[in-house]
Write a protein that holds these residues in place. Structure first.
Motif, PDB file in Angstrom:
ATOM      1  N   ALA A 183      -5.384  -5.283   2.249  1.00 36.48           N
ATOM      2  CA  ALA A 183      -6.711  -4.856   2.700  1.00 36.48           C
ATOM      3  C   ALA A 183      -7.528  -4.437   1.484  1.00 36.48           C
ATOM      4  O   ALA A 183      -7.074  -3.628   0.672  1.00 36.48           O
ATOM      5  N   ASP A 234     -11.492  -3.302  -0.167  1.00 36.29           N
ATOM      6  CA  ASP A 234     -12.838  -2.775   0.047  1.00 36.29           C
ATOM      7  C   ASP A 234     -13.518  -2.762  -1.318  1.00 36.29           C
ATOM      8  O   ASP A 234     -13.221  -1.911  -2.162  1.00 36.29           O
ATOM      9  N   ASP A 250      -4.909  -4.981   8.283  1.00 34.54           N
ATOM     10  CA  ASP A 250      -3.909  -3.921   8.087  1.00 34.54           C
ATOM     11  C   ASP A 250      -2.561  -4.322   8.672  1.00 34.54           C
ATOM     12  O   ASP A 250      -1.507  -4.046   8.080  1.00 34.54           O
ATOM     13  N   GLU A 251      -2.584  -4.973   9.844  1.00 35.12           N
ATOM     14  CA  GLU A 251      -1.336  -5.432  10.457  1.00 35.12           C
ATOM     15  C   GLU A 251      -0.667  -6.486   9.584  1.00 35.12           C
ATOM     16  O   GLU A 251       0.557  -6.484   9.406  1.00 35.12           O
ATOM     17  N   GLU A 303      -1.015  -6.858   6.322  1.00 41.53           N
ATOM     18  CA  GLU A 303      -0.479  -6.215   5.125  1.00 41.53           C
ATOM     19  C   GLU A 303       0.857  -5.541   5.406  1.00 41.53           C
ATOM     20  O   GLU A 303       1.805  -5.658   4.623  1.00 41.53           O
ATOM     21  N   ARG A 304       0.945  -4.861   6.535  1.00 43.74           N
ATOM     22  CA  ARG A 304       2.214  -4.201   6.882  1.00 43.74           C
ATOM     23  C   ARG A 304       3.337  -5.217   7.059  1.00 43.74           C
ATOM     24  O   ARG A 304       4.467  -4.997   6.611  1.00 43.74           O
ATOM     25  N   CYS A 319       3.852  -5.879  -3.399  1.00 39.71           N
ATOM     26  CA  CYS A 319       3.241  -6.621  -2.304  1.00 39.71           C
ATOM     27  C   CYS A 319       4.165  -7.742  -1.841  1.00 39.71           C
ATOM     28  O   CYS A 319       5.383  -7.617  -1.895  1.00 39.71           O
TER      29      CYS A 319
END
Length: 394
Positions: free
Chosen positions: A199, A201, A288-289, A291-292, A321
């Motif tokens: 994620a 920004d 986010d999901e 990435e998890r 990652c």
């Protein structure tokens, strides 16, 4: 190990290739989901019936929507997004626009990518600028204290690779940007390996520009990419055409006021529609999901590989990652890759020439690179680890 919020059955149904083999090369060129393929093929059929101009005009809203989706992905404004044909093009278009003269300096990191490094060295040689390498800290990340000492008023650009091509390291970004901006330097973030699995920004990261590709973790088609440019940054591209600028008089032109000044008129419309489908697919799943899920799969693979005698996990960094790099004692990485391919497991090899500084410092000629995406099942990872165990045990 897919996150609870992702419907594994659905995403595997949308990814036929992952049901035919264990696919662990999303850091290279991932498997596009079915909606991407359908969007591209449908447009090519339409072009064959009505011509490229008419077909593109019919999809004008969707093409504009692609920038909106990409902006959502990196928390930016659509006007700050330029569409490119690759991450390389995006990175180079911005880099070539940065004013650089004799005596100026460009800072790169030890995990700089070869494509970026060559462009920097070529231009620095042409104008008489210098290129300096910021060392890594004990964890392999950019050494922030060293960066602080190296920055001065002559530094025009800090080139920062977010995630290197040869391992799971994640570099700090905001800290680098804050230090660079104190000295008036720009920060160009190579997010080729991070967009789509992490994620992001851009406002929070405080970067001046970001380059990314469509074919890796975004699961889009090859020949696609994008560039984010900070909205208030007035910088003129090195090359313009009738899309990025308007010919206003025999001896004058006006540059586009938004990031489209980094675009050319000609483009692969089908590929861009495919990229739009890929980005929307990701946004629907939830960044986010994803990435998890990616982190969980990679963490599990690292732990399992570390338990195999003769296998060395080569990833650096405290925060890691979805890329997992490793070597097997007694085997060249290409031999491991080919042995896995014979077992219907797809990985790739990252050679020293791609990240020359880092690999040379660590005495590595190459590593095997596995990059499980969220569509990989626990059974896929079991097959992969079992295959590596079998190879290492020979």
């Amino acid at each position: 190990m897919t996150a609870p919020g992702i419907d594994l059955e659905r995403v595997r149904r949308d990814t036929p290739g992952c049901r035919e083999r264990v696919f662990l090369d999303s850091a290279g060129s991932s498997l596009p989901p079915t909606p991407v393929l359908e969007a591209m093929v449908a447009h090519l059929h339409r072009e064959a019936r009505v011509g490229g101009y008419v077909a593109a005009a019919e999809r004008a809203d969707d093409l504009s929507g692609l920038k909106v989706s990409l902006a959502r992905l990196v928390a930016a404004d659509a006007a700050s997004i330029a569409l490119c044909d690759s991450a390389t093009r995006a990175w180079n278009d911005f880099f070539q626009a940065v004013p650089l003269a004799a005596g100026d300096r460009v800072l790169v990191t030890e995990v700089e990518y070869a494509g970026n490094a060559i462009a920097v060295l070529q231009r620095a040689r042409a104008v008489g600028a210098s290129v300096d390498v910021v060392p890594s800290d004990d964890h392999g990340r950019i050494d922030l204290d060293a960066l602080d000492r190296m920055l001065d008023e002559r530094v025009r650009l800090v080139s920062l690779v977010h995630v290197p091509t040869n391992g799971g390291l994640v570099n700090p970004v905001r800290e680098v940007a804050d230090l660079a901006h104190e000295h008036g330097a720009l920060v160009l973030l190579d997010a080729c390996q991070s967009v789509g699995q992490l994620a992001l920004d851009v406002v929070e990261l405080h970067v001046d520009a970001l380059s990314a590709t469509g074919r890796k973790w975004l699961r889009g088609p090859r020949g696609t990419g994008f560039l984010y440019v900070r909205p208030d940054l007035q910088i003129e591209p090195a090359e313009l055409d009738l899309h990025s600028a308007e010919w206003t008089a025999p001896d004058s032109y006006r540059i586009a006021g938004d990031a489209s000044r980094f675009e050319f008129w000609e483009a692969d419309v089908a590929a861009r529609l495919g990229l739009g489908a890929a980005v929307d697919y990701l946004l629907e799943l939830g960044v986010d999901e994803v990435e998890r899920a990616v982190r969980a799969g990679a963490d599990r693979v690292r732990a399992d590989l570390s338990d195999i005698p003769g296998v060395s996990v080569r990833d650096l960094g405290e925060q890691r990652c979805g890329i997992v790099s490793f070597t097997v004692d007694g085997f060249d990485p290409t031999e491991v890759r080919d042995a896995l391919a014979a077992r219907d497991v797809v990985v790739t090899v990252s050679a020293r020439t791609s990240t020359l500084l880092d690999m040379s410092a660590r005495g590595l000629d190459a590593v095997v690179r596995a990059s499980p995406h969220y569509f990989c099942s626990d059974e896929d990872l079991d097959v992969f680890v079992g295959a590596v165990r079998e190879i290492a045990g020979r």
